[in-house]
Design an enzyme around this catalytic site. Structure first.
Site, PDB file in Angstrom:
ATOM      1  N   ASP A 105       0.898  -1.140  -0.105  1.00 12.97           N
ATOM      2  CA  ASP A 105      -0.073  -0.011  -0.045  1.00 12.97           C
ATOM      3  C   ASP A 105       0.986   1.249  -0.018  1.00 12.97           C
ATOM      4  O   ASP A 105       1.944   1.278   0.709  1.00 12.97           O
ATOM      5  CB  ASP A 105      -0.821   0.105   1.393  1.00 12.97           C
ATOM      6  CG  ASP A 105      -2.298   0.556   1.048  1.00 12.97           C
ATOM      7  OD1 ASP A 105      -2.400   1.475   0.451  1.00 12.97           O
ATOM      8  OD2 ASP A 105      -3.218  -0.399   1.453  1.00 12.97           O
ATOM      9  N   ASP A 208      -3.236   4.507  -2.353  1.00  8.94           N
ATOM     10  CA  ASP A 208      -4.299   5.185  -1.408  1.00  8.94           C
ATOM     11  C   ASP A 208      -4.754   6.537  -2.076  1.00  8.94           C
ATOM     12  O   ASP A 208      -4.042   7.259  -2.292  1.00  8.94           O
ATOM     13  CB  ASP A 208      -3.827   5.515  -0.078  1.00  8.94           C
ATOM     14  CG  ASP A 208      -4.878   5.707   1.096  1.00  8.94           C
ATOM     15  OD1 ASP A 208      -5.884   4.651   0.919  1.00  8.94           O
ATOM     16  OD2 ASP A 208      -4.903   6.808   1.447  1.00  8.94           O
ATOM     17  N   GLU A 263      -6.638   3.247  -5.736  1.00 13.67           N
ATOM     18  CA  GLU A 263      -7.866   3.495  -5.059  1.00 13.67           C
ATOM     19  C   GLU A 263      -8.675   4.803  -5.459  1.00 13.67           C
ATOM     20  O   GLU A 263      -7.999   5.762  -4.932  1.00 13.67           O
ATOM     21  CB  GLU A 263      -7.694   3.611  -3.529  1.00 13.67           C
ATOM     22  CG  GLU A 263      -8.967   3.411  -2.823  1.00 13.67           C
ATOM     23  CD  GLU A 263      -9.086   3.842  -1.322  1.00 13.67           C
ATOM     24  OE1 GLU A 263      -9.956   3.642  -0.464  1.00 13.67           O
ATOM     25  OE2 GLU A 263      -8.114   4.678  -1.053  1.00 13.67           O
ATOM     26  N   HIS A 325     -11.026  -3.449   4.168  1.00 15.56           N
ATOM     27  CA  HIS A 325     -10.926  -2.723   5.337  1.00 15.56           C
ATOM     28  C   HIS A 325     -11.431  -1.504   5.804  1.00 15.56           C
ATOM     29  O   HIS A 325     -11.567  -1.090   6.939  1.00 15.56           O
ATOM     30  CB  HIS A 325      -9.237  -2.509   5.703  1.00 15.56           C
ATOM     31  CG  HIS A 325      -8.731  -1.675   4.865  1.00 15.56           C
ATOM     32  ND1 HIS A 325      -8.642  -1.520   3.703  1.00 15.56           N
ATOM     33  CD2 HIS A 325      -8.250  -0.313   5.271  1.00 15.56           C
ATOM     34  CE1 HIS A 325      -8.178  -0.411   3.168  1.00 15.56           C
ATOM     35  NE2 HIS A 325      -7.997   0.367   4.113  1.00 15.56           N
ATOM     36  N   ASP A 326     -12.270  -0.852   4.808  1.00 18.72           N
ATOM     37  CA  ASP A 326     -12.879   0.068   4.995  1.00 18.72           C
ATOM     38  C   ASP A 326     -14.460   0.109   5.233  1.00 18.72           C
ATOM     39  O   ASP A 326     -15.131   1.195   5.419  1.00 18.72           O
ATOM     40  CB  ASP A 326     -12.623   1.217   3.842  1.00 18.72           C
ATOM     41  CG  ASP A 326     -11.230   1.820   4.180  1.00 18.72           C
ATOM     42  OD1 ASP A 326     -10.651   1.685   5.118  1.00 18.72           O
ATOM     43  OD2 ASP A 326     -10.836   2.053   3.012  1.00 18.72           O
TER      44      ASP A 326
END
Ligand code: TEU
Length: 518
Positions: A105, A208, A263, A325-326
């Site tokens: 990431d 990200d 993302e 994970h969000d």
């Protein structure tokens, strides 16, 4: 004709399946209740047994953990909580030995407020790196310079720095100041952080909120009708695209199909499509509209149609993701194991690169997190619950007290128990991954949406003479689906025998992959 000789190898990020690991929650080996790199290394066999191709690690860099690692204090090191550069290198080497790619990431939009760059920038208006972040004088009323809203809480995306009387921009927490990508020194320093890991052998990056790095130079107000939506889901700027082309050139300068999946938190596939550029920006971009689509045939047909209509004409390769994970896990969102099983068939039957989130192969639900154990400022703790490896009290973790509570049914949804049960969710994922790998139609074939009875969505995948039909019944009752002939290669429903001829009926919340022909 010798077909073999005409095959062009697909890059791994098109043919493969990526497995996201949230390192804090994967496996703890040193007893501090937080997962670590060694825990990942020890469980690489789980990933090869399952049959995925790559793993993506959520951030493992040194961080004060205000946003659990998405606040990076040093892009070129490993937080001691997770291990060291040595344990990281060992993990990459072992993953590569097993033919697993590793992607990291990368958090380009903002740093931690404890990053050396920001500490220096904050030291005063004349600091050498002042302009590495976004500073503005107060607005005419003495308040924030514009109306942008930060993520997680409906508060301004600006924090006043008392010492200088200026505000700094943060699209996320005040502890996550935005970098100023308009400054060429920032771009060059961030390029160096990529090179650091590429030189160490990583295969790529998940970038990200990469759609946020370019900002309108005037930082104009968001349209009032959008406020209080966070600015991060609205920022869609032409300035970002040349920056992405630079990143692409950098990656392409390395051997071995290094990639970046961005993302892009814009919920319209038409907007997401632009981040592929003309094949010269992101290789892949997340498309979150499906993740926010309810278990409903009409809505799913619509989101599949829109995605295909936007991406296919420009040759952009889609991505598919149901959990991360969000967001609440899809097992929790859809409300039943039957639907989660059907969703697995759907996800792995679509044209594009699927991203799995660790624990979805176990059918995990979100943990119920009591108020006194809430730690995430964004309310996302439930989907970050630890992974149970076995049915023992500690579930294979070195501590009996992990940083978040266990998800429901951890003593039967654990990896070891499910491996014993051929009808488990875990075996369904494994079978789907094997079937996918074995079918050129599923890996690289084209995709044609079919006209089907109400409540059912389906599509045909075809590559040369390899043909599969994927059918998903979004309703609770049986539906007759005439006109699809072939054998059932896999069904989400444990009661249906695979390798049987498809009998033209789907059970409630059932999804199947039918292999066309005899
Ligand atoms: O997320 C970006 C983002 O906007 C969201 O998915 C966010 O979690 C959601 O809007 C909250 O409801 C990325 C990371 O995936 C997330 O974990 C980080 O917190 C965020 O960026 C900041 O780095």
């Amino acid at each position: 004709m010798d077909r073999g000789s005409t095959e062009v190898a697909e890059p791994w990020w098109r043919s493969g399946v990526v497995y996201q690991i949230y390192p804090r929650s994967f496996c703890d080996t040193d007893g501090d209740g937080v997962g670590d790199l060694e825990g990942i290394r020890r469980h690489l066999d789980h990933l090869t047994w399952l049959g995925v191709d790559a793993l993506w690690l959520s951030p493992v860099y040194p961080s004060p953990m205000a946003d659990f690692g998405y606040d990076v204090a040093d892009y070129c090191d490993i937080d001691p909580l997770f291990g060291s550069l040595d344990t990281f290198d060992a993990l990459v080497a072992e993953a590569h030995r097993r033919d697993l790619r590793v992607i990291l990431d990368w958090v380009p939009n903002h740093t931690s407020d404890q990053h050396a760059w920001f500490r220096e920038a904050r030291s005063g208006p004349d600091a050498a790196r002042r302009d590495w972040y976004v500073w503005r004088d107060p607005g005419p009323d003495g308040g924030p310079p514009n109306n942008w809203v930060a993520a997680f809480s409906p508060s301004p995306a600006w924090t006043l720095d008392e010492a200088s009387g200026q505000y700094y921009l943060h699209l996320f927490l005040p502890e996550q100041p935005d970098l100023n990508w308009a400054n060429p020194d920032v771009r060059s320093a961030m390029h160096d952080t990529l090179r650091f890991w590429l030189d160490r052998g990583v295969d790529g990056f998940r970038a990200d909120v990469v759609h946020c790095i370019g900002k309108a130079p005037a930082l104009d107000d968001d349209p009032p009708e959008y406020v209080p939506l966070p600015h991060c889901i609205l920022n869609d700027r032409p300035e970002t695209h040349p920056m992405l082309r630079d990143l692409r050139r950098l990656l392409d300068g390395y051997e071995g199909d290094r990639m970046m999946v961005g993302e892009v938190v814009l919920l319209d596939p038409a907007l997401v499509a632009s981040y592929y550029g003309r094949g010269d920006e992101l290789q892949l971009a997340f498309n979150f509209a499906p993740l926010h689509t309810a278990w409903d045939a009409t809505r799913w047909r619509d989101v599949l149609t829109r995605t295909q209509a936007e991406l296919e004409p420009i040759g952009a390769w889609p991505t598919w993701v149901l959990s991360n994970h969000d967001n609440p896990r899809h097992r929790t969102r859809y409300g039943s194991t039957a639907r989660a099983r059907a969703a697995a068939v759907l996800l792995l039957g679509l044209r594009g690169t699927p991203f799995l989130y660790a624990g979805e192969e176990l059918g995990l639900e979100d943990a119920a997190v009591p108020a006194d154990r809430v730690v995430d400022p964004g309310g996302r703790d439930g989907c970050r619950a630890p992974l149970p490896w076995d049915a023992s009290e500690g579930h294979g973790w070195a501590s009996l007290d992990p940083w978040l509570p266990w998800p429901p049914h951890s003593d039967r949804l654990d990896v070891a128990s499910q491996r014993e049960d051929p009808d488990s969710m875990l075996h369904l994922y494994r079978r789907l991954l094997a079937v996918r790998r074995g079918s050129p139609a599923l890996v690289r074939g084209d995709q044609e949406l079919l006209d089907l009875p109400e409540g059912v969505v389906g599509w045909r995948r075809r590559y040369r003479d390899d043909v599969r039909v994927v059918l998903v019944n979004f309703t609770a009752g049986d539906v007759a689906v005439p006109g699809v002939d072939g054998t059932v290669e896999v069904s989400s429903c444990p009661e249906r025998r695979s390798t049987a001829a498809f009998d033209a009926t789907l059970g409630g919340d059932e999804a199947v992959i039918v292999r066309a022909g005899p």
